[in-house]
Design an enzyme around this catalytic site. Structure first.
Site, PDB file in Angstrom:
ATOM      1  N   ASP A   1       0.856  -1.190   0.000  1.00  0.00           N
ATOM      2  CA  ASP A   1       0.000   0.000   0.000  1.00  0.00           C
ATOM      3  C   ASP A   1       0.891   1.238   0.000  1.00  0.00           C
ATOM      4  OD1 ASP A   1      -1.625   2.137   0.436  1.00  0.00           O
ATOM      5  OD2 ASP A   1      -2.883   1.144   1.938  1.00  0.00           O
TER       6      ASP A   1
ATOM      7  N   HIS B   1       0.964   7.793   3.966  1.00  0.00           N
ATOM      8  CA  HIS B   1       1.599   7.051   5.050  1.00  0.00           C
ATOM      9  C   HIS B   1       3.106   7.279   5.163  1.00  0.00           C
ATOM     10  CE1 HIS B   1      -2.232   5.054   5.464  1.00  0.00           C
ATOM     11  NE2 HIS B   1      -2.199   4.732   4.178  1.00  0.00           N
TER      12      HIS B   1
ATOM     13  N   ILE C   1       0.267   8.960   8.659  1.00  0.00           N
ATOM     14  CA  ILE C   1      -0.425   8.054   9.594  1.00  0.00           C
ATOM     15  C   ILE C   1      -0.163   6.593   9.231  1.00  0.00           C
ATOM     16  CG2 ILE C   1      -2.233   9.709  10.191  1.00  0.00           C
ATOM     17  CD1 ILE C   1      -4.061   8.163   8.198  1.00  0.00           C
TER      18      ILE C   1
ATOM     19  N   GLY D   1      -4.545   1.615   8.337  1.00  0.00           N
ATOM     20  CA  GLY D   1      -5.530   0.934   9.187  1.00  0.00           C
ATOM     21  C   GLY D   1      -5.248  -0.565   9.240  1.00  0.00           C
TER      22      GLY D   1
END
Ligand code: NAI
Length: 724
Positions: free
Chosen positions: A496, A501, A516, A519
């Protein structure tokens, strides 16, 4: 020292044995005890003329060294006469090396009928006649070893050798079928592809090569393949210069040339799919014609099933391949660490229980890059792209056996429903993940499409797998883990690559102070906690997992996974310890069987397979060696059981089944050929060379029962430095 492979009592026919390769085969077999029919017509290299000199000379050389041989001057096209020579002189026939050959090289347009017929007669008809004459005898005695001689000119083609190439590849076809027909009678038929200095190659090979390519470097390869201990059949072995290698045909995965069974195949659809038709990634050797048929039947069935499932819905089909490296990288991305002994089996491919984390498989079902969500939104007059989608919820459910540590999946993803949540829409995307014959697992993702609601759609869906609120009591267990500063940087390498990120500017533009964490990375971390606490740290114990991503996590924060046990379901939610924010909510993991571990942190509980021993590493190495050198291991053969003892009690068993070959923990199904009982320390000392096995045996440190001679063959395997 390895036992000498001998041919005492065996009778061998070597055709074209008056020269070159055949002569070396005859000399070698005779030197090892075989009675040899030295066949040679004694003609020129183009097949013209004949003489007894070639064969007589070789017979003389054999007899001078005390061997047994008889000359035969027949042409191989009358192969029955050569076999008769064997029967008349020696009373039996065991081995045929079809070696006689001639060349009549011409560029294609200049090949005459005679050039064609003569080359085919000597190579193809010769091998046919000679082998057929012995076939019934082979069947009756349930023993036969046959060699066909092919050529790279046949396998690959060579300018000016169209007649020869055709005949030489024809011999491979002949060997393939005879290998099948002969197998149940212990008749093994294999093909040699030699390259050697001989009169056939003196003007073809460069002089330095010619000098080095001695035929006697190939003779042992052929001799081994006609030995009674050689049990393989239908092989093509290429050999030259003291090198040998198997070669075989492979078949690509191929492509379906139409979308539905009712569609026609057109020239254009063939063109459109051509790249896949010729794509050799994932190509496999197919050794039996029935496998081709089976493969086609399965493909057809699969194709029909998929077409039925697809209906009018747009499906997105992809493939996803993974290997041990991907699993270890993913495990690091979700916080597994070598500091945690229970994590090692997710990080180290040499670990005896190496396995994937269950959440790894979510990746193969990801649909973020597929066009299906946007297609579904467009049909509602809306849109979805990289900038307005968010991964809201994730579900995964295992259906078949837990996937292995490497493989390729085929994934079908499709939108099952689009919900209208007011300002935003939610696309429900189902994925079905297949491997070989069947469905392995399925996933569902809730994809939030920000700002694209308000189209008058439903708020809920019957086909959604919903999150479930945790019980109201205090959690039964909590596991905490601080995420690393580099957690997102590491996790993204599993596929990903959204810059949110890793790129501070991108993060800032989306309203975050820092990049961040994904998830799915937080989910992977919490799922690990549940796995260790309630699933015996055993991924194949997991039936299903569901979670909702509520708030972002910043790398460096501490995740606290709160768990509630409820039958075979473990409810969980994840909080950021520093802020108290819930980041994963309504989550659960369904297990086949609850296996609680007492400690809140991932504990170094002994594995069900027994406590770790020093010799585990030795066996890990042996597993590697046997994998790398399967043929060599097989040649040792035999089933060896190791009982590793501690204070007189067996604490672990290992089986080296070199017949298959496979090495595994535990005892074999049947009776082992050899059983060795030894302590962990003594085994390590033997492997390291500081304890001589004979001494260990004499002193009672190593107990051996069964076939002791066979145990000696294992020497190289036990020395940790030695290769098989
Ligand atoms: P070679 O010419 O030295 O030996 C072949 C022998 O076969 C000769 O002694 C010849 O008299 C005999 N022969 C020919 N026609 C015969 C017939 N009708 N009946 C009985 N004997 C007959 O050749 P070399 O190189 O030793 O070749 C042996 C085999 O290996 C041949 O089948 C050849 O096609 C094959 N081969 C050789 C390669 C090489 O690099 N030397 C490469 C690929 C294949």
């Amino acid at each position: 020292m390895m036992e000498q492979l001998r041919f005492d009592g065996r009778v061998a026919v070597v055709t074209g044995a008056g020269n070159g390769l055949g002569k070396e085969y005859a000399l070698l077999l005779a030197s090892r005890g075989a009675k040899v029919v030295v066949n040679d017509l004694g003609g020129a290299r183009d097949g013209a003329g004949k003489s007894a000199n070639f064969a007589d000379d070789v017979v003389k050389q054999i007899k001078d060294k005390g061997g047994v041989a008889v000359a035969d001057y027949n042409s191989v096209v009358e192969g029955e006469k050569i076999i008769k020579t064997a029967i008349d002189n020696f009373g039996r026939i065991d081995i045929i090396i079809n070696n006689a050959g001639i060349l009549r090289d011409r560029s294609f347009s200049k090949i005459s009928d005679q050039d064609w017929d003569l080359v085919h007669a000597v190579h193809m008809k010769g091998a046919f006649k000679t082998t057929q004459a012995a076939w019934e005898l082979f069947k009756k005695q349930k023993f036969g070893r046959v060699i066909m001689t092919s050529s790279n000119a046949g396998l690959l083609g060579n300018f000016g050798q169209a007649n020869y190439s055709a005949a030489k590849l024809g011999l491979v076809g002949l060997a393939n079928t005879l290998a099948i027909e002969g197998d149940k009678y212990n008749i093994k038929v294999n093909t040699i592809v030699p390259t050697a200095a001989s009169r056939l190659t003196e003007d073809i090979l460069p002089p330095t090569m010619f000098e080095a390519m001695k035929p006697n470097l190939i003779a042992p390869v052929v001799a081994y393949m006609v030995h009674e201990s050689f049990n393989e059949t239908g092989l093509i072995i290429d050999s030259t210069l003291g090198f040998a290698t198997k070669t075989h045909l492979v078949r690509a995965e191929g492509a379906t040339l139409r979308k539905k069974p009712t569609d026609p195949v057109t020239i254009e659809s063939v063109k459109a799919n051509w790249e896949k038709v010729v794509d050799m990634t994932g190509a496999k050797n197919i050794s039996k014609i029935s496998e081709v048929t089976l493969n086609l039947v399965e493909k057809l069935q699969d194709f029909e099933d998929r077409s039925k499932m697809d209906g009018d819905r747009e499906s997105y089909w992809t493939t996803y391949s993974y290997n041990a490296k991907d699993l270890a990288l993913y495990a690091l991305g979700v916080g597994a660490s070598v500091a945690n002994p229970t994590d090692l089996k997710f990080l180290y491919e040499g670990h005896e229980d190496f396995v994937a984390l269950p959440t790894f498989f979510v990746l193969a079902g990801m649909c973020m890059e597929s066009p299906i969500v946007n297609q579904a939104m467009q049909s509602l007059g809306k849109f979805a792209d990289f900038s307005n989608v968010l991964h809201g919820e994730q579900y995964i459910e295992f259906v078949g056996d837990f996937p292995s540590t490497e493989g390729t999946f085929t994934t079908r993803a499709y939108v099952v429903d689009v919900l209208d949540k007011g300002s935003s829409a939610v696309a429900l995307v189902n994925s079905e993940i297949y491997q070989d014959k069947g469905l392995v697992y399925r996933t569902q993702q809730h994809i939030f499409v920000l700002g694209q609601g308000g189209f008058g759609g439903p708020r809920t869906s019957k086909v959604a797998t919903e999150v479930v609120a945790a019980p109201k009591r205090a959690p039964d267990a909590v596991v905490e883990q601080r995420t690393a500063e580099d957690q997102a940087a590491l996790y993204r390498l599993s596929g990903d690559f959204n810059p949110l990120h890793i790129d501070p500017n991108m993060a800032a533009s989306m309203g975050h102070q820092k990049p961040i964490l994904h998830g799915l990375a937080s989910l992977g971390i919490s799922a690990r906690h549940v796995l260790t606490r309630y699933a015996g740290n055993n991924p194949s114990n997991v039936k299903a997992l569901k979670s909702r991503f509520v708030k972002p996590v910043v790398p460096g924060q501490t995740l606290a996974t709160e768990m509630w046990l409820d039958g075979n379901r473990v409810h969980f939610q994840t909080k950021v310890k520093e802020t108290g924010n819930v980041v994963i909510a309504g989550a659960y993991m369904d297990l086949k069987k609850v296996e609680s571990s007492s400690g809140p942190a991932p504990a170094a509980a002994p594995q069900s397979s027994g406590a770790a021993l020093k010799s585990d590493a030795l066996f890990a190495k042996i597993i590697e060696e046997v994998k790398k050198n399967a043929a060599k291991a097989k040649s040792i053969g035999g089933v060896f059981l190791y009982n590793i003892i501690d204070n007189g009690k067996t604490v672990k068993q290992w089986t080296l089944d070199l017949k298959t070959p496979v090495v595994f923990k535990g005892a074999p199904k049947g009776k082992p050929d050899v059983t060795m009982t030894v302590s962990d320390d003594d085994l390590i000392a033997i492997a390291g060379g500081s304890l001589n096995p004979q001494t260990a045996f004499m002193k009672g440190k190593l107990k051996i029962s069964g076939n002791i001679m066979m145990a000696q063959k294992l020497g190289p395997l036990l020395k940790s430095e030695a290769k098989l």
